[in-house]
Design an enzyme around this catalytic site. Structure first.
Site, PDB file in Angstrom:
ATOM      1  N   LEU A 159     -30.132 -56.924  25.361  1.00 47.70           N
ATOM      2  CA  LEU A 159     -30.478 -55.573  25.036  1.00 47.70           C
ATOM      3  C   LEU A 159     -31.185 -54.970  26.571  1.00 47.70           C
ATOM      4  O   LEU A 159     -31.862 -56.097  27.128  1.00 47.70           O
ATOM      5  CB  LEU A 159     -31.487 -55.321  24.325  1.00 47.70           C
ATOM      6  CG  LEU A 159     -30.991 -55.474  22.600  1.00 47.70           C
ATOM      7  CD1 LEU A 159     -32.428 -55.165  21.496  1.00 47.70           C
ATOM      8  CD2 LEU A 159     -30.101 -54.262  22.303  1.00 47.70           C
ATOM      9  N   ASP A 160     -31.001 -53.832  26.996  1.00 47.38           N
ATOM     10  CA  ASP A 160     -31.787 -53.465  28.272  1.00 47.38           C
ATOM     11  C   ASP A 160     -33.225 -53.677  28.059  1.00 47.38           C
ATOM     12  O   ASP A 160     -33.868 -53.581  26.786  1.00 47.38           O
ATOM     13  CB  ASP A 160     -31.586 -52.065  28.559  1.00 47.38           C
ATOM     14  CG  ASP A 160     -29.978 -51.732  28.852  1.00 47.38           C
ATOM     15  OD1 ASP A 160     -29.371 -52.795  29.460  1.00 47.38           O
ATOM     16  OD2 ASP A 160     -29.441 -50.612  28.732  1.00 47.38           O
ATOM     17  N   ARG A 161     -33.997 -53.767  29.075  1.00 43.89           N
ATOM     18  CA  ARG A 161     -35.617 -54.050  29.064  1.00 43.89           C
ATOM     19  C   ARG A 161     -35.995 -53.030  28.262  1.00 43.89           C
ATOM     20  O   ARG A 161     -37.021 -53.164  27.487  1.00 43.89           O
ATOM     21  CB  ARG A 161     -35.893 -54.219  30.431  1.00 43.89           C
ATOM     22  CG  ARG A 161     -37.407 -54.271  30.543  1.00 43.89           C
ATOM     23  CD  ARG A 161     -37.948 -54.729  31.889  1.00 43.89           C
ATOM     24  NE  ARG A 161     -39.135 -55.115  31.940  1.00 43.89           N
ATOM     25  CZ  ARG A 161     -40.035 -55.343  33.114  1.00 43.89           C
ATOM     26  NH1 ARG A 161     -39.360 -55.302  34.184  1.00 43.89           N
ATOM     27  NH2 ARG A 161     -41.282 -55.393  33.210  1.00 43.89           N
TER      28      ARG A 161
END
Length: 334
Positions: A159-161
């Protein structure tokens, strides 16, 4: 919104099979339980305190060998492989960051499911999934420190940060291989909640637009729709309309970097709070309503374990995003 606690820098415990930087070249034999692991991740777990960029550099230069041959970072190890690990100068080492008690507690409270070799975590926004690229400590490193007795803890997907929500972590090699196979074959169910700025086009349920990654001179990674990009497909469902935005459900059919964010921008409705793909003017409008982050949340994951057991886990929407939706609903009534 719960903030991510600061890191506590300290020397991490060194496992018995870790590289000793004071010695010369060493040869490590891959055990059965680590078969299938990427060589870069194998090295990262053993070269404690060595930056990920340094690991990629010694791989590119051929200083790391597997069975006396060069390998790329994505090479997957086989049980019995002999890995040649070169010496690393002390000047290139840094103290390995250790998660403080507050961060460990936050991650512990975010565990939604932990059974049969699979863990699902409601990742907080702002916490990277792994260290590297300026991030000293990520979710996977925190979990390995929380469960030092576990020889195997690996991300199933990423997942993106800035994205919150459900993310799967494997605690067994067989589970990782099985679930990732499902992921490649499109059998994994992943659903996101996103707040799109403006009015989502009626009837627009499918976005098929090829995506290509670009790296700016500043080093920032961006993704754009491009004819020569990789085929990408996202299914959207309109859930709720507001005066200035639309709540949608997004299901990525393919798994490209920033896919949902760029596809939403492509149809003219970039996501609220997105610092990369949404204009400052639009984001300011949402900041006045209290939004301080990207409104993109991994709401649920669904998979099947090697035993045949079906797993479906829902991740509750963070309180700061729920608060924004309530505010937008009140504006509708006024």
């Amino acid at each position: 919104m719960r903030s991510i606690p600061p890191l506590k820098a300290a020397a991490a415990d060194t496992p018995s099979d870790a590289w000793d930087p004071s010695g010369g070249v060493q040869f490590l034999t891959v055990p059965d339980e680590l078969a299938g692991q990427r060589i870069d991740n194998f090295l990262q777990a053993r070269l404690k305190g060595v930056p990920r960029s340094r690991i990629y550099r010694i791989l590119r230069k051929g200083e790391v060998r597997v069975n006396k041959g060069r390998v790329k970072a994505e090479y997957k190890l086989v049980a019995g492989d002999v890995v040649r690990v070169p010496p690393v100068r002390a000047a290139e080492q840094v103290s390995a960051p250790v998660a403080g008690e507050q961060l460990r507690q936050l991650v512990k409270e975010s565990i939604l499911y932990d059974n049969n070799g699979l863990m699902v975590i409601n990742k907080p926004a702002g916490l990277a999934v792994h260290g590297g690229s300026g991030v000293r400590l990520g979710l996977i490193e925190v979990l390995r420190q929380m469960y030092p007795q576990s020889r195997f803890i690996e991300l199933v997907h990423r997942l993106d940060r800035d994205t919150s929500g459900a993310i799967m972590v494997a605690r067994k090699r067989a589970v990782l291989q099985h679930v990732q196979s499902e992921l490649r074959n499109g059998q994994i169910g992943k659903s996101y909640l996103a707040l799109a700025a403006g009015k989502w086009p009626r009837g627009r349920r499918l976005v098929e637009a090829p995506l290509r990654k670009n790296t700016l001179k500043s080093g920032e990674r961006m993704v754009s729709v491009h004819p020569e990009g990789k085929p990408s497909e996202t299914r959207f469902q309109l859930l709720e309309r507001f005066k200035v935005a639309t709540l949608v459900s997004a299901v990525p059919v393919t798994g490209r970097t920033h896919q949902i964010r760029v596809h939403a921008q492509f149809v003219g409705c970039p996501l609220a709070g997105d610092s990369k793909y949404t204009s400052d003017e639009v984001n300011r409008e949402f900041r006045t309503r209290g939004l301080k982050r990207l409104f993109l949340h991994s709401a649920s994951v669904r998979c099947t374990l090697p035993s045949g057991e079906k797993v479906h886990v829902d991740a509750p929407l963070p309180s700061e995003l729920e608060a924004l939706l309530k505010k937008l609903r009140k504006e509708q009534v006024c």
